[in-house]
Design an enzyme around this catalytic site. Structure first.
Site, PDB file in Angstrom:
ATOM      1  N   VAL A 229       0.815  -1.215   0.000  1.00  0.00           N
ATOM      2  CA  VAL A 229       0.000   0.000   0.000  1.00  0.00           C
ATOM      3  C   VAL A 229       0.849   1.265   0.000  1.00  0.00           C
ATOM      4  O   VAL A 229       0.554   2.224  -0.734  1.00  0.00           O
ATOM      5  CB  VAL A 229      -0.996  -0.024   1.195  1.00  0.00           C
ATOM      6  CG1 VAL A 229      -0.294  -0.118   2.532  1.00  0.00           C
ATOM      7  CG2 VAL A 229      -1.885   1.209   1.187  1.00  0.00           C
TER       8      VAL A 229
ATOM      9  N   GLU B   5     -11.467  -3.571  16.653  1.00  0.00           N
ATOM     10  CA  GLU B   5     -10.402  -4.536  16.979  1.00  0.00           C
ATOM     11  C   GLU B   5      -9.806  -4.147  18.324  1.00  0.00           C
ATOM     12  O   GLU B   5     -10.186  -3.141  18.926  1.00  0.00           O
ATOM     13  CB  GLU B   5      -9.333  -4.534  15.887  1.00  0.00           C
ATOM     14  CG  GLU B   5      -9.856  -5.058  14.558  1.00  0.00           C
ATOM     15  CD  GLU B   5      -8.783  -5.066  13.488  1.00  0.00           C
ATOM     16  OE1 GLU B   5      -7.904  -5.930  13.546  1.00  0.00           O
ATOM     17  OE2 GLU B   5      -8.827  -4.197  12.612  1.00  0.00           O
TER      18      GLU B   5
ATOM     19  N   HIS C  68       0.792 -11.378  16.499  1.00  0.00           N
ATOM     20  CA  HIS C  68      -0.674 -11.374  16.427  1.00  0.00           C
ATOM     21  C   HIS C  68      -1.175 -12.464  17.368  1.00  0.00           C
ATOM     22  O   HIS C  68      -0.647 -13.576  17.363  1.00  0.00           O
ATOM     23  CB  HIS C  68      -1.157 -11.638  15.002  1.00  0.00           C
ATOM     24  CG  HIS C  68      -2.604 -11.283  14.811  1.00  0.00           C
ATOM     25  ND1 HIS C  68      -3.624 -12.055  15.309  1.00  0.00           N
ATOM     26  CD2 HIS C  68      -3.180 -10.217  14.220  1.00  0.00           C
ATOM     27  CE1 HIS C  68      -4.780 -11.476  15.013  1.00  0.00           C
ATOM     28  NE2 HIS C  68      -4.537 -10.354  14.346  1.00  0.00           N
TER      29      HIS C  68
HETATM   30  C1  SIN Z   1      -3.831  -5.637  11.754  1.00  0.00           C
HETATM   31  O1  SIN Z   1      -2.820  -6.284  12.022  1.00  0.00           O
HETATM   32  O2  SIN Z   1      -3.850  -4.406  11.798  1.00  0.00           O
HETATM   33  C2  SIN Z   1      -5.096  -6.335  11.398  1.00  0.00           C
HETATM   34  C3  SIN Z   1      -4.940  -7.767  11.642  1.00  0.00           C
HETATM   35  C4  SIN Z   1      -6.261  -8.350  11.975  1.00  0.00           C
HETATM   36  O3  SIN Z   1      -7.136  -8.317  11.122  1.00  0.00           O
HETATM   37  O4  SIN Z   1      -6.400  -8.835  13.091  1.00  0.00           O
END
Ligand code: SIN
Length: 529
Positions: free
Chosen positions: A16, A117, A236
């Site tokens: 991006v 999130e 993550h």
């Molecule tokens: C992110 O890492 O910003 C998004 C990853 C996710 O969709 O959990």
């Protein structure tokens, strides 16, 4: 025989940040070449699921100030507050321009749909294709780039960047590349923008594609730039657990699944995030990843479970995750999803301002490869596509405004031989000793293992260039992680479990010493909040 060509701007990487900058630069009349190792659409961007964090002004109770505050709270005291302000506030316009370029976001009632999130106080993450946001952004930018090929944007795929070339005055003079057969070439250019993504391939298990070998940080350090915050490797919390020892790019289970109600449970079915953080399952991801790691150790289990059985329409809302689960016989409508943390995002990188400028004249960096100060010690979810978009645009403007394109000097020959260690040894050492939960003994062991596996070699093909970059990154991450004797953000030291705001609330600058080894430079601390 080395071929030579010329350009005003060379962009390394086609995610991006790189494509946004390249499109803007070409539209402004710069002869722009995008160099990619694989095809133009193969970078990390296409794997991003959750979305772009942006405040569009139509969600009651949300505001740019709240987005700034969430970013600072996640960043553990190391964000550069001015960079956070600048990037967050440019987000709405950058997303509008991306939509004008053809990206289509999911809509509800004729407005962009929003999800939430970890670490976000509001539903503010726009998404596309359910959980395929990165793929849609990449599609739109690649289509735009193909459309502008005749207007000054050339794509050189199948080439790895081996060196940023500089002239006798230290200014950028071009980029050295190798093709897939090891044939060398030189792009003479007064401006090079690094947009190569991160270094997830330092670890055996990662959400990143195999291209994420830290090339940009290595190129920049060798060109004399400074890097920082390299110890803050974000894991993550939830990638799909497909069995012990699974390696390489692991399927992500987007945090938006928790944002929309799924709950983490251990092997006994206990929901363990409540009580650990006020936001429970939606705590910032450093907190969630560390809690999962602890729970796995306490219960002697190779994974925990994400219970999404209460979510209606899972397959429609999260088609990518659903397909990954189906491939291993899991139906999220009825089965808990087995998940583990995996290396995901480099919060640090090449030190730049919010216009992508490094300290080396003519050298710019944008996206995951760069450290603008937006993320601090832990990136807020979905702030990365935002940063790539905003800083990609700003870097193109900086290249034009800095007038570096007025002339290009005579490139000096770079050092031909570099330290190169076996990739499997590096990944094993980093995964075992420099993941979530580090200590002095383990970091020293990792350093020794990489050292013992290192020889001095002249990289003659892509694998060698990547291995040299991974070797340099391993040394740099271990040096920074060993120097930071505290736990902060996604840097968790088991021997220093507390955060030390009195002495260590500052970023560690990394440079190469005279022998080419990355060291923590003691003379300055960059951009602490
Ligand atoms: C992110 O890492 O910003 C998004 C990853 C996710 O969709 O959990």
């Amino acid at each position: 025989m080395t071929w030579e060509a010329g350009a005003d701007l060379v962009v390394v990487g086609s995610g991006v940040a790189g494509l946004t900058a390249a499109l803007d630069a070409a539209a402004a009349g710069l002869a722009t070449v995008v160099v990619t190792k694989d095809g133009i659409a193969e970078g990390s961007t296409r794997w991003a699921q959750g979305g772009v964090a942006v405040v569009l002004g139509d969600i009651a109770g949300d505001s740019l100030d709240a987005h700034v505050a969430d970013t600072l709270a996640a960043g553990g005291g190391l964000n550069d507050a001015a960079a956070v302000e600048a990037i967050v506030r440019c987000g709405p316009d950058a997303v509008r321009r991306l939509r004008e370029r053809g990206a289509r976001f999911d809509a509800r009632d004729s407005r962009p749909d929003r999800t939430r999130e970890g670490g976000h106080s509001a539903f503010r993450v726009v998404h596309a294709g359910g959980d395929a946001t990165g793929a849609e952004i990449e599609r739109a930018l690649v289509a735009a780039a193909r459309g502008s090929e005749l207007r000054g944007l050339t794509v050189l795929d199948g080439h790895v960047a081996s060196d940023v070339l500089r002239d006798a005055g230290g200014r950028v003079a071009g980029l050295a590349v190798l093709d897939d057969h090891g044939r060398p070439g030189v792009l003479r250019a007064p401006a090079v923008l690094l947009a190569t993504g991160g270094y997830g391939a330092l670890y055996a298990s990662t959400t990143n594609p195999p291209t994420a070998t830290g090339d940009g940080v290595a190129l920049a350090l060798r060109a004399g730039a400074t890097a920082s915050d390299l110890e803050f490797v974000q894991f993550h919390p939830t990638v799909l657990h497909t069995g012990a020892g699974a390696a390489g790019r692991r399927p992500l289970v987007t945090e938006a699944v928790r944002g929309e109600g799924a709950i983490l449970r251990d092997r006994t079915g206990t929901a363990f995030m409540a009580g650990i953080h006020p936001r429970a399952d939606l705590a910032p991801r450093d907190v969630v990843a560390a809690a999962i790691t602890r729970r796995m150790a306490e219960t002697g289990s190779g994974c925990v479970f994400l219970d999404a059985t209460s979510l209606a329409g899972f397959a429609r809302r999260f088609p990518t995750v659903h397909a990954s689960c189906a491939a291993i016989g899991i139906d999220p409508a009825t089965d808990p999803i087995p998940v583990t943390p995996a290396a995901h995002y480099a919060c640090g990188g090449v030190v730049t301002d919010t216009d992508g400028r490094t300290g080396v004249p003519g050298l710019y960096a944008a996206g995951e490869v760069a450290r603008t100060g937006l993320h601090g010690a832990n990136r807020l979810a979905s702030n990365s596509l935002l940063e790539g978009l905003v800083v990609g645009e700003r870097a193109a403007r900086a290249v034009l405004g800095d007038r570096v394109i007025r002339g290009v000097g005579e490139p000096l020959a770079p050092a031909p031989a570099l330290p190169v260690a076996d990739r499997a040894v590096v990944q094993r050492a980093m995964s075992t000793f420099a993941g979530i939960g580090r200590d002095a003994t383990g970091l020293a062991t990792a350093s020794d293992a990489v050292e013992a596996a290192t020889t001095i070699a002249v990289p003659t093909a892509r694998a060698g260039v990547e291995d040299a970059a991974l070797t340099l990154l391993a040394q740099a991450v271990v040096a920074a992680a060993g120097t930071r004797r505290e736990s902060r953000g996604c840097h968790v030291r088991t021997d220093f479990p507390d955060r030390d705001d009195t002495h260590q609330r500052a970023s560690l600058p990394i440079r190469l010493d005279a022998s080419g080894r990355p060291v923590v430079a003691g003379d300055a601390l960059v951009g602490a909040a």
